[in-house]
Design an enzyme around this catalytic site. Structure first.
Site, PDB file in Angstrom:
ATOM      1  N   ILE A 203      -7.790   5.628 -10.262  1.00 18.79           N
ATOM      2  CA  ILE A 203      -9.092   5.377 -10.023  1.00 18.79           C
ATOM      3  C   ILE A 203      -9.874   6.832  -9.865  1.00 18.79           C
ATOM      4  O   ILE A 203     -11.116   7.202 -10.298  1.00 18.79           O
ATOM      5  CB  ILE A 203      -9.402   4.956  -8.561  1.00 18.79           C
ATOM      6  CG1 ILE A 203      -9.120   3.404  -8.900  1.00 18.79           C
ATOM      7  CG2 ILE A 203     -10.737   4.718  -8.009  1.00 18.79           C
ATOM      8  CD1 ILE A 203      -8.614   2.432  -7.526  1.00 18.79           C
ATOM      9  N   SER A 326      -9.405   0.447   1.547  1.00 13.64           N
ATOM     10  CA  SER A 326      -8.764  -0.772   0.746  1.00 13.64           C
ATOM     11  C   SER A 326      -9.252  -2.070   1.430  1.00 13.64           C
ATOM     12  O   SER A 326      -9.199  -2.268   2.532  1.00 13.64           O
ATOM     13  CB  SER A 326      -7.355  -0.695   0.626  1.00 13.64           C
ATOM     14  OG  SER A 326      -6.576  -1.838   0.159  1.00 13.64           O
ATOM     15  N   TYR A 352       0.044   0.932   5.360  1.00 12.08           N
ATOM     16  CA  TYR A 352      -1.214   1.152   4.716  1.00 12.08           C
ATOM     17  C   TYR A 352      -2.661   0.671   5.163  1.00 12.08           C
ATOM     18  O   TYR A 352      -3.416   1.362   5.283  1.00 12.08           O
ATOM     19  CB  TYR A 352      -0.800   0.712   3.137  1.00 12.08           C
ATOM     20  CG  TYR A 352      -1.650   0.781   2.211  1.00 12.08           C
ATOM     21  CD1 TYR A 352      -1.808   2.010   1.266  1.00 12.08           C
ATOM     22  CD2 TYR A 352      -2.673  -0.422   1.723  1.00 12.08           C
ATOM     23  CE1 TYR A 352      -2.885   1.988   0.289  1.00 12.08           C
ATOM     24  CE2 TYR A 352      -3.702  -0.189   0.802  1.00 12.08           C
ATOM     25  CZ  TYR A 352      -3.747   1.002   0.339  1.00 12.08           C
ATOM     26  OH  TYR A 352      -4.696   1.057  -1.123  1.00 12.08           O
TER      27      TYR A 352
END
Ligand code: NAP
Length: 476
Positions: A203, A326, A352
Site C-alpha cells: 500500500i 485496519s 495487531y
C-alpha cells in the site's frame, strides 16, 4: 470496418500547462474515468511519443484490455493516442488552448471495429457514446476539483452495524461500488512535503506512486536502504520527482527520535505525514529496545514520530496526518494495563488489533488537540489488499480470499485522497474507508473514552522518555 466518432468541448478553471501534463499521462484515467478499472504507464521515463499505457476497462458485463500509446505530443496544445483492444482500435485527439487559470479542451475519439463486430456497431453506438460522455462528466468534475460525495450510504451504514456486510466492503467489490461516487484527485502537490513510512512495498508503494504523479515532494522513511533506492530510482525513471530517503526502523524508539531530530534540524514544513509502515506478527517478537514488536511498530513508533513532527506540521500552515489503521481494530479495545501483551498468552491478531485501535484513539486525540493549528488528523482502513504483508502474515486467509482482494492501488486510494483532496481538509478525527467516514466501534466496550485516550498518550510518552533516558546514560 466501421467506426463510432464522438466529439465534445470542455472548459476547465485550471492552467493549460497542468491540464496538458495531466491528460497526457493516461495512467491517471483509473482515477477519473468510471469505466476504467486500472491504468498504468508501461514505458519508463516521462510521457513522450511512443509511451505505452495498459488500460483495463469495464464495458457492460465485459472486461476490456487496451494497449494505448502516444502518437503525437505537441506541448501544450495537442495530444494524440492510439489504443488497441481485441476487437477494436481507438484514436483519441485532444486539442487544448487556454489563458491564465482557464483552459479549453476539444476532445475527439474514434473507435474502429473489425469484422464481425463492426456489423453490430449501429446497435451499441449509443451505449459507447453514453459511456464516453459519462467519463467526460467525471473528467470535468475532477479538473474542476468538485468535492466527491462522502456521505455514508445505506449500505455503508449497514456495514457499520453488522460485521458481515461491513467485511464485504473490504473486498475489491466494495471498492468498485464505492468508486462510482468519486471524483478523481487532480490536485497539484508541487512544493508539498509529504513524509511516508513504509513506502517500499504494498500500500505504501502505491500511495507513494500516486502522490508522485501529483508532483508531491516525497520523503521516504524506510528501514531497508537498498529497497528504498531501487524504488526511488524507478520513480525517477518513470518521470516523477525523486523522493528523499530517510532510514529508520519504526519499531525503534531511538531511531524514530533520531529521525525526528534530523527532520526538525532541517526545519522544512511537513504538509502531510503518512504513518503506513506495519506488519502483523504471528509470533511474539521484540524490538531493538526489547519492546513487544506489534506495539512498538504499529503504535509507539508512529506516536513518537507524529508528536515530534508537530512543530513542522504546524509550520506548514495547513497539514494532514494520515494513520493507516485496519478494520481489525474493530475486534479489540486498548489494554492500558498490558500494552506489551505480557499478562496473557501472546496472540498476533489481538496485538495487531489493539495497536491499530490505539492509533485510531490517538487520531481522535490529536484531531482535538491540534484543531487550532491547521492540522487535520485522519485514520483509515485500506480494505483487504493483495500485498506481501498479507500473504506472509496470513497465508490461509490469503489463499481463500485472493480473488476478492483489492489491488495495492485500490487499498492506497483513500490514503492518497486524504493526503491530497480539498475535502479531506474539512474534517478531522474520523476513520475512513473508501473516502467515506465510518464508525470506530462495532462491538460494545471497544471504543475508548477520552480519558483513556489521554492516559494512552501519557503511557506512550513515558515509554519514549524512559528509553531515551536509558540511551543517553549509556552514551555517557
Ligand atoms: N494489506 C491489507 O489488506 C491491509 C489491511 C489493513 C491494514 N493494512 C495496513 O497497511 C499498512 C501497509 O501494509 P501492506 O499490506 O502494504 O504491507 P507490506 O506490503 O508488507 O508493506 C509494509 C511496509 O512497511 C514497512 N515496514 C514494516 N515494518 C517496518 C519497520 N519496523 N520500520 C520501517 N518500515 C517498516 C515495510 O518495509 P520493508 O519493505 O523493509 O519490509 C514495507 O515498506 C500496514 O500498516 C498494515 O497494517 C494493510
Amino acid at each position: 470496418m466501421s467506426s463510432i466518432l464522438y466529439e465534445q468541448s470542455l472548459s476547465f478553471k485550471r492552467p493549460l500547462d497542468f491540464v496538458f501534463t495531466y491528460l497526457a499521462d493516461h495512467s491517471h484515467m483509473s482515477d477519473w474515468a468510471p469505466s476504467v478499472t486500472s491504468a498504468s504507464k508501461t514505458t519508463p521515463g516521462p510521457v513522450r511519443v511512443g509511451t505505452h499505457f495498459d488500460i483495463q476497462m469495464r464495458f457492460g458485463l465485459s472486461d476490456l484490455s487496451l494497449d494505448y500509446h502516444v502518437t503525437a505530443l505537441e506541448h501544450p496544445q495537442y495530444i494524440e493516442l492510439k489504443g488497441k483492444g481485441e476487437t477494436f482500435s481507438i484514436v483519441e485527439r485532444l486539442r487544448l488552448e487556454g489563458e491564465g487559470d482557464h483552459c479549453h479542451l476539444l476532445y475527439q475519439i474514434e473507435v474502429y471495429y473489425q469484422e464481425p463486430v463492426s456489423k453490430l456497431v449501429r446497435f451499441f453506438s449509443p451505449i459507447v457514446k453514453s459511456s464516453i460522455k459519462k467519463d467526460l462528466v467525471y473528467l470535468q468534475k475532477a479538473l474542476d476539483q468538485q468535492p466527491s460525495s462522502w456521505k455514508p450510504t445505506l449500505w455503508s451504514k449497514m456495514g457499520d452495524r453488522l460485521l458481515l456486510p461491513g467485511m464485504l466492503h473490504f473486498s475489491k467489490k466494495g471498492f468498485a461500488s464505492a468508486k462510482d461516487r468519486w471524483i478523481g484527485v487532480t490536485e497539484d502537490l508541487t512544493g508539498r512535503n509529504i513524509v511516508i513510512t513504509g513506502p517500499t512495498s504494498g500500500i505504501g508503494a502505491a500511495v507513494a506512486r500516486q502522490l508522485a504523479k501529483l508532483n508531491a515532494n516525497l520523503i521516504f522513511v524506510c528501514r531497508n536502504e537498498k529497497k528504498a533506492l531501487i524504488f526511488a530510482d524507478a520513480l525517477e525513471v518513470e518521470g516523477y520527482p525523486r523522493p528523499r530517503i530517510e532510514i529508520a526502523d519504526i519499531s525503534s524508539v531511538l531511531e524514530v527520535e533520531a529521525l525526528a531530530a534530523r527532520l526538525l534540524e532541517k526545519g522544512e514544513p511537513i504538509h502531510a505525514l503518512i504513518n503506513n509502515a506495519g506488519a502483523l506478527f504471528n509470533q511474539r517478537g521484540v524490538s531493538a529496545e526489547g519492546l513487544e514488536l506489534s506495539f512498538a511498530t504499529l503504535l509507539l513508533g508512529p506516536f513518537i514520530l507524529t508528536e515530534r513532527l508537530y512543530p513542522l506540521l504546524k509550520k506548514a500552515g495547513e497539514a494532514r496526518v494520515i494513520n493507516v489503521s485496519s478494520g481489525g481494530m474493530y475486534m479489540q479495545a486498548i489494554a492500558l494495563d498490558d500494552m506489551e501483551f505480557e499478562k496473557e498468552d501472546y496472540n498476533g491478531d489481538k496485538a495487531y488489533a489493539r495497536a491499530k485501535r490505539g492509533l485510531v484513539d490517538m487520531t481522535e486525540l490529536w484531531a482535538e488537540r491540534w484543531k487550532e493549528d491547521g492540522i487535520v488528523v485522519h485514520a483509515m482502513h485500506p480494505g483487504w489488499a493483495d500485498t506481501a504483508g498479507v500473504s506472509a502474515a496470513m497465508p490461509k486467509f490469503y489463499d481463500w480470499t485472493k480473488t476478492w482482494l483489492r489491488s495495492p492501488e485500490q487499498g492506497a486510494d483513500t490514503v492518497t485522497w486524504l493526503a491530497a483532496s480539498k475535502e479531506a481538509r474539512e474534517t478531522s478525527g474520523l476513520f475512513w474507508l473508501d473516502r467515506t467516514p465510518h464508525t470506530t466501534s462495532m462491538i460494545p466496550g471497544t471504543r475508548s473514552a477520552p480519558r483513556h485516550q489521554s492516559l494512552l498518550r501519557e503511557r506512550l510518552e513515558e515509554y519514549s522518555q524512559k528509553l531515551s533516558a536509558v540511551a543517553s546514560q549509556s552514551f555517557r
